[in-house]
Enzyme design. Structure first.
Site, mmCIF file in Angstrom:
data_model
loop_
_atom_site.group_PDB
_atom_site.id
_atom_site.type_symbol
_atom_site.label_atom_id
_atom_site.label_comp_id
_atom_site.label_asym_id
_atom_site.label_seq_id
_atom_site.Cartn_x
_atom_site.Cartn_y
_atom_site.Cartn_z
ATOM 1 N N HIS A 192 16.089 54.916 -85.615
ATOM 2 C CA HIS A 192 17.377 55.346 -86.149
ATOM 3 C C HIS A 192 17.165 56.801 -86.555
ATOM 4 O O HIS A 192 16.033 57.208 -86.842
ATOM 5 C CB HIS A 192 17.765 54.534 -87.389
ATOM 6 C CG HIS A 192 17.930 53.073 -87.088
ATOM 7 N ND1 HIS A 192 17.067 52.109 -87.554
ATOM 8 C CD2 HIS A 192 18.875 52.429 -86.358
ATOM 9 C CE1 HIS A 192 17.471 50.920 -87.125
ATOM 10 N NE2 HIS A 192 18.559 51.086 -86.390
ATOM 11 N N ASP A 242 15.120 56.978 -89.600
ATOM 12 C CA ASP A 242 13.719 56.546 -89.521
ATOM 13 C C ASP A 242 12.849 57.787 -89.333
ATOM 14 O O ASP A 242 11.715 57.839 -89.797
ATOM 15 C CB ASP A 242 13.481 55.619 -88.316
ATOM 16 C CG ASP A 242 14.120 54.244 -88.487
ATOM 17 O OD1 ASP A 242 14.130 53.727 -89.616
ATOM 18 O OD2 ASP A 242 14.611 53.699 -87.476
HETATM 19 C C1 GLO Z 1 21.387 44.515 -85.161
HETATM 20 C C2 GLO Z 1 20.938 45.389 -84.100
HETATM 21 C C3 GLO Z 1 20.116 46.550 -84.617
HETATM 22 C C4 GLO Z 1 20.003 47.629 -83.567
HETATM 23 C C5 GLO Z 1 19.354 48.881 -84.070
HETATM 24 C C6 GLO Z 1 19.289 49.966 -83.025
HETATM 25 O O1 GLO Z 1 21.871 43.436 -84.963
HETATM 26 O O2 GLO Z 1 20.238 44.662 -83.157
HETATM 27 O O3 GLO Z 1 18.850 46.132 -85.024
HETATM 28 O O4 GLO Z 1 19.304 47.162 -82.471
HETATM 29 O O5 GLO Z 1 20.067 49.333 -85.165
HETATM 30 O O6 GLO Z 1 20.531 50.251 -82.526
#
Ligand code: GLO
Ligand code: MG
Length: 350
Positions: free
Chosen positions: A57, A60
């Protein structure tokens, strides 16, 4: 990719995970039960398990407190850390759902200033992605929906979503946008709940060739769909640019269980469609989005990732060695009962 593509070999598959996949075990009903690992330690764990890519993210890599002026410097430090560990960034996604301005969207928020922030955050994410060295911007529209349907006008929300995509496509002519669709959680009902919905939107954007999808197993299951068919549909459009493999025990909250841990046959079908369509040959990565059980001791709280990769690779072995002639024989004879036993026996090593 759909017709005469060469099949993937084991070595074509490269794996990724996000730092949130190594987590201290908090859930909506209880606090953390394990210590948070420092970021560099997470990278070390990923590398040791044979992962090549990391999912991010924006925060992150560059936490919120960094000013725009310090953003690039910080992102460069993270890039250096990746380089030092022999890892690469796979994706970068805007964290839209934790900030107060994201409470009601923010892309489809009823507040104009929230919507403006959504776009700024999207641009910030692209800035970070550039420095980290990835062109894949993943959009999981976490709160783009409603708790009560009368709260927003759906047709206007779709328009806001299109504007968001178009603005980001304009902001950086090299970025690709991957929609990661999910039907519910945290919202009761999300807009564009499936891959098919998002692909239709992709073709409405000003540069459809830069808009594709990342499909998460659990999200497809929550929508009552078969993940391997979802993969196949995106592959048919040449738009499967990422996956989030995991597993899911029925229509519950998003469980993010280890890949193949609930339904091995469903996992095999996902691997099989990736193998048959040459996934990984054009830089696509096998992303995992799995969570350790809260009960897992700290020193064993990485096994969900390790095991997911192991199960995936065992299923690649099966997909590349299974007797396709025998398989075809059952298809030709329209003996689908026989085919079913054949597949189950293969899964049981018989
Ligand atoms: C939640 C999502 C989340 C995304 C992450 C990257 O249900 O799966 O984990 O994958 O934020 O976009
Ligand atoms: Mg995901």
């Amino acid at each position: 990719m759909t017709q005469q593509t060469q099949w993937s070999r084991k070595s074509d598959f490269k794996f990724s995970a996000g730092p949130w996949n190594l987590h201290p075990g908090a859930d909506p009903f209880g606090p953390p039960v394990r210590a948070e690992r420092p970021f560099a330690e997470k990278l070390r764990v990923f590398k040791e398990m044979g992962f090549d890519y990391v999912q991010f993210h924006d925060d992150d890599a560059v936490p919120d407190e960094f000013s725009p002026a310090d953003r690039e410097k910080r992102a460069r430090e993270v890039k250096k850390l990746l380089d030092d560990h022999g890892l690469k960034a796979e994706i970068c996604a805007p964290r839209h759902w934790e900030d107060a301005r994201g409470v009601d969207g923010p892309v489809t928020s009823n507040s104009a200033s929230d919507r403006k922030w959504a776009i700024e955050r999207g641009k910030r994410t692209i800035d970070v992605a550039r420095v980290l060295g990835t062109d894949k911007f993943v959009w999981w529209p976490a709160r783009e929906g409603t708790y009560v349907r009368e709260a927003k006008q759906a047709e206007r929300s779709f328009d806001y979503m299109l504007q968001f995509l178009d603005t980001l496509l304009d902001y950086d002519k090299n970025i690709r946008i991957l929609g990661e669709m999910k039907p519910n959680e945290p919202m009761d009902l999300m807009y564009l709940p499936t891959t098919g919905h998002f692909l239709a939107m992709a073709y409405k954007t000003r540069d459809p060739k830069r808009v594709g999808v990342l499909i998460e197993t659990a999200h497809a299951i929550l929508a009552g769909l078969d993940p391997s068919d979802e993969f196949a549909y995106a592959l048919f459009h040449q738009k499967l640019w990422g996956v989030h493999l995991n597993d899911q025990n029925g229509l519950k909250y998003d469980q993010d269980k280890a890949f193949g841990s609930v339904d091995l046959r469903r996992a095999f079908n996902q691997v099989d469609v990736l193998v048959r369509n040459g996934y990984g040959k054009n830089g696509e990565v096998v992303g995992l989005d799995v969570k350790a059980m809260r009960t897992q001791p700290a020193d064993k709280s990485f096994l969900h990732l390790k095991h997911s990769k192991e199960i995936f690779l065992m299923l690649v072995d099966l997909a590349t060695s299974i007797d396709r002639k025998a398989w075809q024989g059952y298809v030709d004879a329209r003996d689908y009962e026989g085919l079913e036993l054949f597949i189950v026996k293969n899964l049981m090593g018989k």
